[in-house]
Design a protein around this motif. Structure first.
Motif, PDB file in Angstrom:
ATOM      1  N   GLU A  86       0.550  -1.272   0.562  1.00  0.00           N
ATOM      2  CA  GLU A  86      -0.012   0.042  -0.277  1.00  0.00           C
ATOM      3  C   GLU A  86       0.711   1.442   0.124  1.00  0.00           C
ATOM      4  N   PRO A  88       2.271   5.531   0.606  1.00  0.00           N
ATOM      5  CA  PRO A  88       1.971   5.865   1.974  1.00  0.00           C
ATOM      6  C   PRO A  88       0.379   7.090   1.754  1.00  0.00           C
ATOM      7  N   SER A  89       0.046   7.321   0.208  1.00  0.00           N
ATOM      8  CA  SER A  89      -1.457   8.163   0.676  1.00  0.00           C
ATOM      9  C   SER A  89      -2.696   7.446   0.754  1.00  0.00           C
ATOM     10  N   LYS A  90      -2.213   5.898   0.219  1.00  0.00           N
ATOM     11  CA  LYS A  90      -3.686   5.487   0.597  1.00  0.00           C
ATOM     12  C   LYS A  90      -3.642   4.841   1.840  1.00  0.00           C
ATOM     13  N   ARG A  91      -2.606   4.695   2.347  1.00  0.00           N
ATOM     14  CA  ARG A  91      -2.737   4.703   3.543  1.00  0.00           C
ATOM     15  C   ARG A  91      -2.776   5.499   4.790  1.00  0.00           C
ATOM     16  N   ARG A  92      -3.046   6.736   4.518  1.00  0.00           N
ATOM     17  CA  ARG A  92      -3.042   7.962   4.767  1.00  0.00           C
ATOM     18  C   ARG A  92      -4.470   7.951   4.580  1.00  0.00           C
ATOM     19  N   LYS A  93      -5.423   8.144   3.399  1.00  0.00           N
ATOM     20  CA  LYS A  93      -6.885   8.257   3.380  1.00  0.00           C
ATOM     21  C   LYS A  93      -7.645   7.158   4.289  1.00  0.00           C
ATOM     22  N   ARG A  94      -6.704   5.374   3.977  1.00  0.00           N
ATOM     23  CA  ARG A  94      -7.381   4.582   5.331  1.00  0.00           C
ATOM     24  C   ARG A  94      -7.347   4.810   6.274  1.00  0.00           C
ATOM     25  N   GLU A  95      -6.476   5.216   7.250  1.00  0.00           N
ATOM     26  CA  GLU A  95      -6.455   5.747   8.436  1.00  0.00           C
ATOM     27  C   GLU A  95      -7.117   6.675   9.098  1.00  0.00           C
ATOM     28  N   GLU A  96      -7.153   7.710   8.526  1.00  0.00           N
ATOM     29  CA  GLU A  96      -8.324   8.915   8.378  1.00  0.00           C
ATOM     30  C   GLU A  96      -9.475   8.525   8.393  1.00  0.00           C
ATOM     31  N   LYS A  99     -10.204   6.226  11.015  1.00  0.00           N
ATOM     32  CA  LYS A  99     -10.647   7.836  12.645  1.00  0.00           C
ATOM     33  C   LYS A  99     -12.004   8.334  12.873  1.00  0.00           C
TER      34      LYS A  99
END
Length: 581
Positions: A86, A88-96, A99
């Protein structure tokens, strides 16, 4: 077939020996020779109990929404499988997104928990019939409204007695009245039974409508049961589908309302009273620290008084119906003017222990009677109490300002707080020259005074005490003058009042019928009701060993028909006593 072990073979051999031993003893034959009933202990217990419980009709409850708080879930179980490739951008989007979802679920959980907490709090807002009877079916609700419409069409003002009523110059006329009462009550039988409320009966009141036997019962969990005891019976089937006989089914029809909330022992209905002007309003006090008024014309229950944390033990209204006196568990007595707002109330701490009962003299409404856990019965002059100095008033105002202080207290008043005169201030005023006569008289009992009431003439007092005695006073001739000299009862009768923890406290209740010789009813620990006149004569004992097997702790009488008495027990079952048709 698998080979049995030595243990299993020995066990089966022991079983066979025991069976053979029981057959040799022939226990069934021995029981028959001794004249003992055969069968299991369960069947024997059924044979001993002659009283058959009434069978309630099957009722279809209306569905209602229940507040269910969401359950917490494990974060480990909700964890998603992460793609190792995955970006980094997709990971940040998924975490947001995760949350935001967690935050949304947490808000929903907190909102549901708040709704659940709100559902358990006392209800201080107006309640309609749909809310009060949310467990009733549409057919039951329609029947209750029809019943209310009939009551609202007929005014039933309470007739006030006179001090001179049933006061005779010779004993013959008095004996004739007592004989007539004794003959009337000798004809009373159990004519109807029903489980009107779900829990223990705490209070009761008989509606004055003469065309119906309509009794209102308050129970331990804030429920108000309304029983039309002579209404046509519904057909009831047993487990085998056979119709239950009329003697074993519930009598009449009843409806259950929930004016006080939550439905726990914190909302026990301590008093039920009808408006003395027209009986179109029902006042109920409860341990949820509120007093509510149910209008039979509009079907709306509204709160007329509430305290923060003081249990309300009883209330009473004068014949005019425009005022109310309220006793509480902190030794206080509160005056309400029903034409004014809650902030105009005044409270006096008359005792350092619970005042369990207050009664207003119907002939002289300014004369109050209190029964307290401090073991005393006291007669008060309400005019003197209201002459106690109020707090400092703002110029031109008739109500205390928010910055004023309560009498005898350092705490400031708020806009909705009743004016309080604490125990020290009351004692100081009583001992002053201006306060002389505030306490007109008192009588000490050996133990707590459970109740004390004026009769319909305002002449006699009956008290109930844990010292197992009923006492009767006749002070009618002294009400217009100073109550001087010894204040002693003229009659004292032994009566077992040791109800314990699981029964409602026994209280002697005067018949409100002012057209007959004054008499009162009180439950008996021997599963019966005693009827006693104002001169201390026992004129009746209502009992039915085959149908009544519990203490009838709470009693009430019809205000207009002498041969009508109702009672209730600790399981919510109620009985109507009347002549057989």
């Amino acid at each position: 077939m698998p080979k049995l072990s030595e243990y299993e073979l020995e066990r089966q051999a022991n079983i066979a020996k025991n069976r053979a031993l029981l057959e040799e003893l022939d226990l069934t034959g021995v029981a028959a020779k001794l004249g003992l009933p055969s069968g299991s202990s369960k069947n024997t217990a059924k044979e001993k109990s002659k009283a058959k419980p009434v069978q309630p009709a099957k009722k279809v409850k209306r569905e209602r929404d229940e507040v269910v708080a969401p359950r917490r879930q494990s974060s480990r179980l909700k964890r998603e499988v992460v793609d190792p490739d995955e970006s980094p951008s997709k990971r940040r989007k998924r975490e947001e997104e995760a949350k935001a979802q967690r935050q949304k679920e947490e808000e929903a959980r907190l909102e549901a928990e708040e709704r659940a907490r709100e559902a358990r709090r006392p209800r201080h807002y107006d309640l309609d019939l749909q809310t009060l009877g949310d467990e009733m079916s549409t057919e039951e609700m329609s029947g209750l409204k029809d019943c209310f419409d009939l009551l609202a069409a007929n005014p039933n003002a309470r007739r006030v007695g006179k001090l001179s009523d049933f006061v005779f110059d010779d004993d013959k006329r008095e004996k004739a009245e007592v004989t007539q009462l004794r003959e009337s009550f000798s004809k009373l039988k159990v004519v109807s039974r029903a489980k009107v409320t779900q829990d223990r009966i705490y209070s009761a009141a008989y509606h004055p409508e003469k065309t119906k036997d309509l009794i209102f019962f308050g129970d331990k969990h804030g429920q108000l049961g309304i029983w039309d005891a002579r209404a046509p019976q519904d057909d009831v089937e047993d487990e085998d589908g056979q119709l239950v006989s009329p003697d074993e089914r519930e009598g009449g029809k009843y409806w259950r309302l929930q004016p006080h909330w939550p439905a726990t022992s914190k909302s026990s209905v301590s008093t039920v009273k009808f408006d003395p002007i027209d009986a179109h309003s029902v006042f109920t006090s409860a341990y949820d620290c509120t007093i509510r008024c149910l209008s039979l014309t509009s079907g709306i229950s509204r709160e007329i008084y509430a305290t923060d944390d003081i249990l309300i033990s009883s209330l009473d209204l004068p014949p005019t119906g425009q005022e109310m006196w309220v006793s509480d568990a902190d030794g206080g007595l509160t005056h309400l003017d029903l034409r004014e707002g809650k902030s105009r109330t005044r409270r006096w701490e008359l005792s350092q222990q619970k005042i369990g009962c207050v009664s207003i003299n119907p002939t002289f409404p300014t004369t109050l009677l209190t029964a307290s856990n401090d073991r005393t019965l006291k007669v008060w002059d309400a005019r003197k109490l209201q002459e106690m100095p109020l707090t400092e008033l703002a110029p031109g105002s008739t109500t205390p300002s928010p910055s004023a202080r309560r009498v005898g207290s350092d705490k400031p008043l708020t806009s909705d707080m009743p004016i309080l005169s604490d125990f020290g201030a009351v004692e100081e005023f009583k001992s002053s020259k201006k306060g002389s006569g505030t306490l007109r008289c008192q009588y000490p009992h050996d133990k707590s005074v459970s109740s004390a009431y004026w009769d319909p003439r305002g002449r006699n007092i009956v008290s109930t005490s844990y010292d197992d005695n009923l006492r009767i006073w006749d002070i009618g001739a002294k009400l217009t003058s100073t109550l001087s000299g010894p204040f002693k009862p003229f009659a004292r009768m032994h009566h077992n009042c040791q109800t314990g923890k699981w029964l409602t406290i026994l209280k002697a209740q005067w018949s409100p019928n002012s057209d007959v010789f004054p008499h009162f009813t009180i439950g008996n620990m021997n599963h019966s009701l005693d009827i006693i006149t104002c001169n201390g004569e026992h004129v009746g004992r209502l009992s039915d060993r085959e149908r009544i097997t519990a203490v009838q702790a709470v009693t009430c009488s019809h205000p207009g028909v002498v041969q009508r008495v109702a009672s209730g027990n600790a399981s919510g079952r109620c009985v109507l006593w009347a002549p057989e048709c």
